[in-house]
Design an enzyme around this catalytic site. Structure first.
Site, PDB file in Angstrom:
ATOM      1  N   SER A 136       5.962 -48.807  21.970  1.00 22.30           N
ATOM      2  CA  SER A 136       7.320 -48.277  21.822  1.00 22.30           C
ATOM      3  C   SER A 136       8.319 -48.928  22.756  1.00 22.30           C
ATOM      4  CB  SER A 136       7.307 -46.767  22.077  1.00 22.30           C
ATOM      5  OG  SER A 136       6.799 -46.478  23.368  1.00 22.30           O
ATOM      6  N   ALA A 138       7.536 -51.975  24.897  1.00 23.30           N
ATOM      7  CA  ALA A 138       7.358 -53.403  25.165  1.00 23.30           C
ATOM      8  C   ALA A 138       6.263 -53.969  24.274  1.00 23.30           C
ATOM      9  CB  ALA A 138       7.003 -53.610  26.644  1.00 23.30           C
ATOM     10  N   LYS A 155       3.961 -59.005  29.627  1.00 22.84           N
ATOM     11  CA  LYS A 155       4.597 -57.854  28.994  1.00 22.84           C
ATOM     12  C   LYS A 155       6.108 -58.037  29.023  1.00 22.84           C
ATOM     13  CE  LYS A 155       4.735 -52.777  29.313  1.00 22.84           C
ATOM     14  NZ  LYS A 155       4.155 -51.594  30.013  1.00 22.84           N
ATOM     15  N   ASP A 290      -0.266 -41.913  31.775  1.00 19.00           N
ATOM     16  CA  ASP A 290      -0.155 -42.171  30.328  1.00 19.00           C
ATOM     17  C   ASP A 290      -1.510 -42.663  29.811  1.00 19.00           C
ATOM     18  OD1 ASP A 290       1.242 -42.172  27.966  1.00 19.00           O
ATOM     19  OD2 ASP A 290       2.127 -44.143  28.249  1.00 19.00           O
TER      20      ASP A 290
END
Length: 509
Positions: A136, A138, A155, A290
């Site tokens: 969402s 990168a 990234k 996360d």
């Protein structure tokens, strides 16, 4: 601006769910009663034409969330780890949101890297691939550092992502404000503070310099953890919108078939995920916030590899002790001690009855611990605990939001590997070890030594500080100046605006 114009965004959210067919799927997956399901569909249908169309090739819920933007995608990523809530079929669909979103062109990524690092990509990397994963916020490219030949993951933030998130968060603030005004009973939950916490976490995720620092700190903290690996960052090839990490090969933790093919024991891996999270949270006070399957992989030798350090949680030592004592009390079924900890920490107002609170906690814990292992759930415990603390006036602890949310996500990940895992049995040794090392006599002496060190450092200032405070107490406060007030007019205008916005909200919902 956090004004009533955000009502349009909220209406469009519901309209998008209706237009894409996601409304029906979600209502069924959440087992909403038929009558409420009918009302929701009837009220949403007239607005369906206002919704975003999304990608027709995607399943309905995934289609709606990707159309609505990054903040909604984040929400879907969390739900993808909870098959016990949304069902296994919908959870599998939502895993698409973890690392399989449409990428942006490689040429655009190269231009962003060159703008950030002020050097040509070909000068920095001898190889630079097409995107290998896109999420969402990168996307990631496989590359090789020029000169050293080191394999790395690069990234790169999505173009315009910061503006998109600010727009979504703006609507969330408006919704939280409306809820707090129109439903006063929800104010103890501090919805605006909760959104502010979410904003701080997300905006930190959008600065890859902070993520690079987080990766370095997390790697240093966990260097001695067996069976766990964190790729090291490459500082000179990282900036605000670009981050370079060492490359680590592995299969997704969400691919059970691939894990089985490696010969890895999924039951042991499920226990390892949960215990590592608890160790990082309690031992270090710094944990991956996360931990869904898209950010975890399994290497060929069975190591668990963590990625994506944009959301990291941090809790102070005192809060860690409180959290550990609450978990430990539930594990040992010592509900009186759990109640005492809530009162000692100030989580429950002091004027409430501690014995009644302890009995209420027993009503939460006993039914859960009487279930089969595959039904014992941290999510269920937190849900029941929420109901009890609401009755006793406990306010939402924003400093624990990320910890509790991550605990639920980690539980979902562990259950996806082993549906019969007993999370309390797995958590017990970690929590007991922490309690033993932080609340015993040795810990008391360590705390006392630290306290004396602080007093020794500030001791010379204490007499003057006390003298100043006592003198201030003896001096009466000057009366506040009386000026012309427009408070009444302000309240009238604010009330009219809230009433108008509330009417539109009720008409939709």
């Amino acid at each position: 601006m956090r004004g009533p114009h955000n009502i349009w965004r909220l209406i469009r959210t519901g309209a998008t769910f209706e237009r894409t067919g996601a409304m029906r799927v979600v209502l069924e997956a959440m087992s909403v009663p038929p009558r409420l399901r009918f009302v929701a569909r009837v009220m949403g249908w007239p607005f369906a034409w206002l919704g975003l169309k999304g990608d027709p090739a995607l399943p309905p819920v995934t289609r709606a969330l990707t159309a609505l933007g990054p903040a909604y995608i984040k929400f879907g990523q969390i739900l993808s780890t909870r098959p016990d809530i949304v069902g296994p079929d919908l959870a599998d669909q939502l895993r698409y949101l973890q690392d399989k979103l449409p990428p942006f062109p490689q040429a655009q990524a190269r231009a962003m890297i060159e703008a950030e690092l002020e050097r040509p990509v070909d000068e920095m990397f001898s190889e630079f691939s097409e995107p290998v994963a896109a999420a969402s916020i990168a996307q990631v490219h496989h590359a090789r550092v020029a000169g050293t030949g080191e394999e790395v993951a690069v990234k790169v933030l999505r173009p315009g992502i910061v503006r998109a998130f600010r727009r979504d968060i703006d609507a969330f603030y408006f919704a939280a404000g409306m809820v707090a005004r129109l439903l006063p009973s929800t104010r103890r939950l501090r919805p605006i503070e909760v959104i502010a916490h979410f904003e701080g976490v997300v905006m930190g995720e959008l600065d890859l310099r902070l993520e690079t620092a987080a990766a370095a700190e997390f790697a240093a903290n966990t260097e001695g953890d067996a069976g766990f690996r964190v790729p090291r960052p490459v500082w000179h090839l990282s900036a605000r919108s670009v981050m370079t990490l060492g490359w680590a090969e592995g299969v997704s933790l969400g691919d059970n078939a691939a894990i089985d093919a490696l010969g890895v024991d999924r039951a042991e891996m499920g226990e390892r995920v949960l215990q590592l999270f608890l160790k990082h949270a309690l031992r270090d006070g710094y944990f991956h916030g996360d931990m869904h399957q898209g950010n975890l992989k399994v290497s060929a030798n069975g190591d668990l590899i963590a990625y994506d350090f944009g959301i990291m949680g941090q809790i102070d030592e005192y809060t860690r002790r409180v959290y550990a004592e609450i978990l430990f009390g539930f594990i040992r079924k010592d509900y009186r001690r759990v109640a005492e900890v809530h009162f000692e920490a100030g989580y429950v107002p002091a004027d409430r009855d501690i014995d009644e609170f302890a009995r209420a906690l027993r009503s939460v814990g006993e039914p859960i611990f009487g279930m089969d292992a595959d039904h014992i759930s941290m999510a269920r415990l937190l849900n029941y605990l929420f109901e009890v603390t609401e009755r006793f006036g406990m306010e939402t602890r924003t400093e624990l939001i990320l910890l509790q949310r991550t605990m639920v996500v980690v539980e979902g990940v562990s259950r996806s590997l082993n549906p019969s895992i007993n999370i309390w049995h797995v958590a017990q040794p970690v929590v007991e070890d922490y309690i033993r090392t932080t609340l015993g006599p040795a810990a008391f002496l360590r705390d006392l030594r630290r306290t004396m060190t602080v007093l020794g450092r500030f001791g010379p200032h204490l007499p003057g500080a006390v003298d100043t405070a006592l003198l201030r107490l003896r001096q009466p406060e000057p009366p506040a100046p009386q000026g012309r007030s427009f408070a009444a007019l302000g309240w009238f205008v604010a009330g009219a605006a809230v009433a108008w916005a509330g009417l539109l909200t009720v008409l939709y919902f």
